[in-house]
Design a protein around this motif. Structure first.
Motif, PDB file in Angstrom:
ATOM      1  N   ALA A  78     -21.438  -5.403  27.263  1.00 29.31           N
ATOM      2  CA  ALA A  78     -20.373  -5.265  28.251  1.00 29.31           C
ATOM      3  C   ALA A  78     -20.028  -6.631  28.843  1.00 29.31           C
ATOM      4  N   VAL A  79     -18.748  -6.883  28.982  1.00 25.41           N
ATOM      5  CA  VAL A  79     -18.261  -8.137  29.557  1.00 25.41           C
ATOM      6  C   VAL A  79     -17.517  -7.800  30.843  1.00 25.41           C
ATOM      7  N   PRO A  80     -18.046  -8.204  32.000  1.00 27.70           N
ATOM      8  CA  PRO A  80     -17.343  -7.907  33.257  1.00 27.70           C
ATOM      9  C   PRO A  80     -16.138  -8.818  33.431  1.00 27.70           C
ATOM     10  N   GLY A  81     -15.155  -8.321  34.131  1.00 30.14           N
ATOM     11  CA  GLY A  81     -13.982  -9.144  34.410  1.00 30.14           C
ATOM     12  C   GLY A  81     -12.705  -8.321  34.457  1.00 30.14           C
ATOM     13  N   ARG A  82     -11.586  -9.007  34.509  1.00 31.45           N
ATOM     14  CA  ARG A  82     -10.268  -8.378  34.581  1.00 31.45           C
ATOM     15  C   ARG A  82      -9.748  -8.099  33.167  1.00 31.45           C
ATOM     16  N   GLU A  83      -9.179  -6.908  32.972  1.00 31.37           N
ATOM     17  CA  GLU A  83      -8.617  -6.561  31.664  1.00 31.37           C
ATOM     18  C   GLU A  83      -7.122  -6.877  31.650  1.00 31.37           C
ATOM     19  N   ILE A  84      -6.736  -7.697  30.683  1.00 25.62           N
ATOM     20  CA  ILE A  84      -5.339  -8.076  30.496  1.00 25.62           C
ATOM     21  C   ILE A  84      -4.896  -7.614  29.110  1.00 25.62           C
ATOM     22  N   GLN A  85      -3.776  -6.909  29.050  1.00 26.04           N
ATOM     23  CA  GLN A  85      -3.218  -6.474  27.776  1.00 26.04           C
ATOM     24  C   GLN A  85      -1.953  -7.285  27.503  1.00 26.04           C
ATOM     25  N   VAL A  86      -1.998  -8.066  26.436  1.00 26.31           N
ATOM     26  CA  VAL A  86      -0.876  -8.920  26.049  1.00 26.31           C
ATOM     27  C   VAL A  86      -0.066  -8.206  24.976  1.00 26.31           C
ATOM     28  N   VAL A  87       1.224  -8.087  25.194  1.00 26.61           N
ATOM     29  CA  VAL A  87       2.110  -7.398  24.253  1.00 26.61           C
ATOM     30  C   VAL A  87       2.886  -8.431  23.445  1.00 26.61           C
ATOM     31  N   LEU A  88       2.902  -8.231  22.132  1.00 20.89           N
ATOM     32  CA  LEU A  88       3.664  -9.089  21.227  1.00 20.89           C
ATOM     33  C   LEU A  88       4.707  -8.270  20.494  1.00 20.89           C
ATOM     34  N   LEU A  89       5.793  -8.921  20.131  1.00 18.07           N
ATOM     35  CA  LEU A  89       6.838  -8.292  19.331  1.00 18.07           C
ATOM     36  C   LEU A  89       7.221  -9.250  18.219  1.00 18.07           C
ATOM     37  N   ASP A  90       7.018  -8.818  16.982  1.00 16.52           N
ATOM     38  CA  ASP A  90       7.286  -9.657  15.813  1.00 16.52           C
ATOM     39  C   ASP A  90       6.562 -10.995  15.905  1.00 16.52           C
ATOM     40  N   GLY A  91       5.310 -10.953  16.344  1.00 14.23           N
ATOM     41  CA  GLY A  91       4.497 -12.162  16.380  1.00 14.23           C
ATOM     42  C   GLY A  91       4.793 -13.103  17.521  1.00 14.23           C
ATOM     43  N   ARG A  92       5.583 -12.661  18.511  1.00 12.90           N
ATOM     44  CA  ARG A  92       5.903 -13.499  19.661  1.00 12.90           C
ATOM     45  C   ARG A  92       5.473 -12.789  20.943  1.00 12.90           C
ATOM     46  N   ILE A  93       5.100 -13.574  21.928  1.00 13.92           N
ATOM     47  CA  ILE A  93       4.664 -13.014  23.204  1.00 13.92           C
ATOM     48  C   ILE A  93       5.842 -12.371  23.927  1.00 13.92           C
ATOM     49  N   LEU A  94       5.659 -11.113  24.315  1.00  9.01           N
ATOM     50  CA  LEU A  94       6.660 -10.428  25.127  1.00  9.01           C
ATOM     51  C   LEU A  94       6.273 -10.450  26.598  1.00  9.01           C
ATOM     52  N   GLY A  95       4.997 -10.345  26.884  1.00  8.83           N
ATOM     53  CA  GLY A  95       4.530 -10.358  28.266  1.00  8.83           C
ATOM     54  C   GLY A  95       3.110  -9.816  28.340  1.00  8.83           C
ATOM     55  N   ALA A  96       2.624  -9.612  29.554  1.00  8.77           N
ATOM     56  CA  ALA A  96       1.248  -9.155  29.739  1.00  8.77           C
ATOM     57  C   ALA A  96       1.169  -8.215  30.924  1.00  8.77           C
ATOM     58  N   MET A  97       0.146  -7.364  30.885  1.00  7.63           N
ATOM     59  CA  MET A  97      -0.105  -6.381  31.937  1.00  7.63           C
ATOM     60  C   MET A  97      -1.592  -6.410  32.285  1.00  7.63           C
ATOM     61  N   GLU A  98      -1.900  -6.445  33.578  1.00  5.86           N
ATOM     62  CA  GLU A  98      -3.284  -6.265  33.995  1.00  5.86           C
ATOM     63  C   GLU A  98      -3.508  -4.786  34.273  1.00  5.86           C
ATOM     64  N   VAL A  99      -4.580  -4.227  33.716  1.00  2.00           N
ATOM     65  CA  VAL A  99      -4.854  -2.807  33.896  1.00  2.00           C
ATOM     66  C   VAL A  99      -6.200  -2.627  34.580  1.00  2.00           C
ATOM     67  N   GLU A 100      -6.275  -1.595  35.384  1.00  2.00           N
ATOM     68  CA  GLU A 100      -7.521  -1.221  36.048  1.00  2.00           C
ATOM     69  C   GLU A 100      -7.895   0.177  35.578  1.00  2.00           C
ATOM     70  N   ARG A 101      -9.143   0.332  35.137  1.00  2.00           N
ATOM     71  CA  ARG A 101      -9.577   1.605  34.579  1.00  2.00           C
ATOM     72  C   ARG A 101     -10.396   2.408  35.583  1.00  2.00           C
TER      73      ARG A 101
END
Length: 329
Positions: free
Chosen positions: A191-214
């Motif tokens: 287990a790795v503690p820390g903030r979860e960031i989900q990075v979204v790509l479209l056609d191999g390029r960065i679209l943006g990112a979202m921080e999620v809390e579970r």
């Protein structure tokens, strides 16, 4: 604009019926709900864009269904094992029906968490220490080196299904004994503690990112989202760079993809998952990140299908393209 006849493929239970009555697990039920939401939203968007669109069950009769419906192109709203095995993409490629997203081989590789992590590690990308539960005997030395706390998860899975947090050495050892079987399909990871960031790509390029809390009581459930995440420019540059290289290493350069990372405040970032078929419903992470990047849901769908149609398409805003280029430098 030329009108196309799109098929939107979903797992068979998503089109009706009780998954429990079909002998499906709760995991299949969760995937089915996401399939339904994504499929319905995609069909509505395609119709607003001027195309014909039909929901199709990805069942044993799919080959005949595709021919009878005269489908000219496909989108996949089949998450979990239904889409992750690569079988649907393989069938579409065999029948020469264009589809949005990665190839069958790339999807199958990314969906296999163990193989994907081996590839990412080969490319010097950071992944959690992982132990596969399978084979003839359990490697007790490797289990001891893994340590605790740890996370138990399916080798092939999605949407957090089956994930368990193991907080002490005894629970780690017990889970290893319970799930260690020849040909097993389970992984133990540190287990790795820390903030979860989900990075979204479209056609191999960065679209943006979202921080999620579970939800601590249900690791697979997201209880809060923040877009964009509150990060310094250098930290954002780092995670974008990791996401770009992770997706490229696994061949996920067509359509949307999502790279999930953990940010430790005192250590480097770690790549948890690379999702080759992220859910595309309007309430999901991909659609919300696109909205923050300046793309409406219909514009997102238009960008996803731009290789499948002969109409002018809306590209990712120049600011996002500049971030992608900068992240590779």
């Amino acid at each position: 604009m030329r009108t196309h006849n799109f098929g939107v493929l979903m797992a068979a239970p998503a089109l009706g019926g009780d998954p429990a009555a079909r002998g499906q697990t709760s995991t299949a039920d969760d995937d089915s709900q996401i399939d339904t939401q994504s499929g319905q939203d995609l069909v509505a968007a395609l119709r607003r864009l001027g195309h014909d669109a039909t929901l199709l069950a990805a069942d044993d009769d799919l080959d005949l269904t595709l021919r009878a419906a005269r489908i000219s192109a496909c989108l996949l709203a089949a998450h979990g094992s239904a889409g992750g095995s690569g079988e649907l993409q393989g069938l579409l490629a065999l029948r020469q029906i264009p589809f949005a997203g990665p190839s069958a081989a790339a999807v199958a590789l990314a969906f296999d968490k163990l193989r994907a992590r081996q590839i990412l590690g080969f490319h010097s990308l950071p992944v959690p220490a992982t132990l596969a539960l399978g084979g003839e005997s359990l490697d007790r030395q490797a289990l001891g080196l893994l340590g605790w706390p740890a996370v138990l998860k399916p080798r092939h899975g999605s949407l957090g299904a089956g994930v368990r947090f193991l907080g002490d050495a005894a629970s780690v050892a017990l889970a290893a004994d319970e799930h260690h079987k020849p040909g097993g399909d389970w992984l133990l990871e540190r287990a790795v503690p820390g903030r979860e960031i989900q990075v979204v790509l479209l056609d191999g390029r960065i679209l943006g990112a979202m921080e999620v809390e579970r939800d601590p009581g249900a690791p697979g459930q997201i209880c809060a989202m923040v877009c964009p995440p509150s990060l310094s420019r250098s930290r954002r540059h780092g995670i974008d760079n990791l996401a770009l290289h992770a997706a490229a290493a696994l061949g996920l350069t067509r359509g949307p993809a999502r790279v999930d990372l953990i940010l430790h405040e005192r250590h480097n970032e770690v790549i948890l998952e690379v999702e080759p078929l992220p859910p595309l419903h309007q309430a999901g992470v991909v659609a919300k990140v696109a909205r923050a990047a300046g793309l409406s849901y219909d514009q997102l769908v238009s960008a996803i299908i731009h290789d499948l149609v002969d109409a002018p398409t809306l590209r990712i805003p120049s600011r996002q393209r500049a971030e992608s280029v900068a992240a590779l430098q």
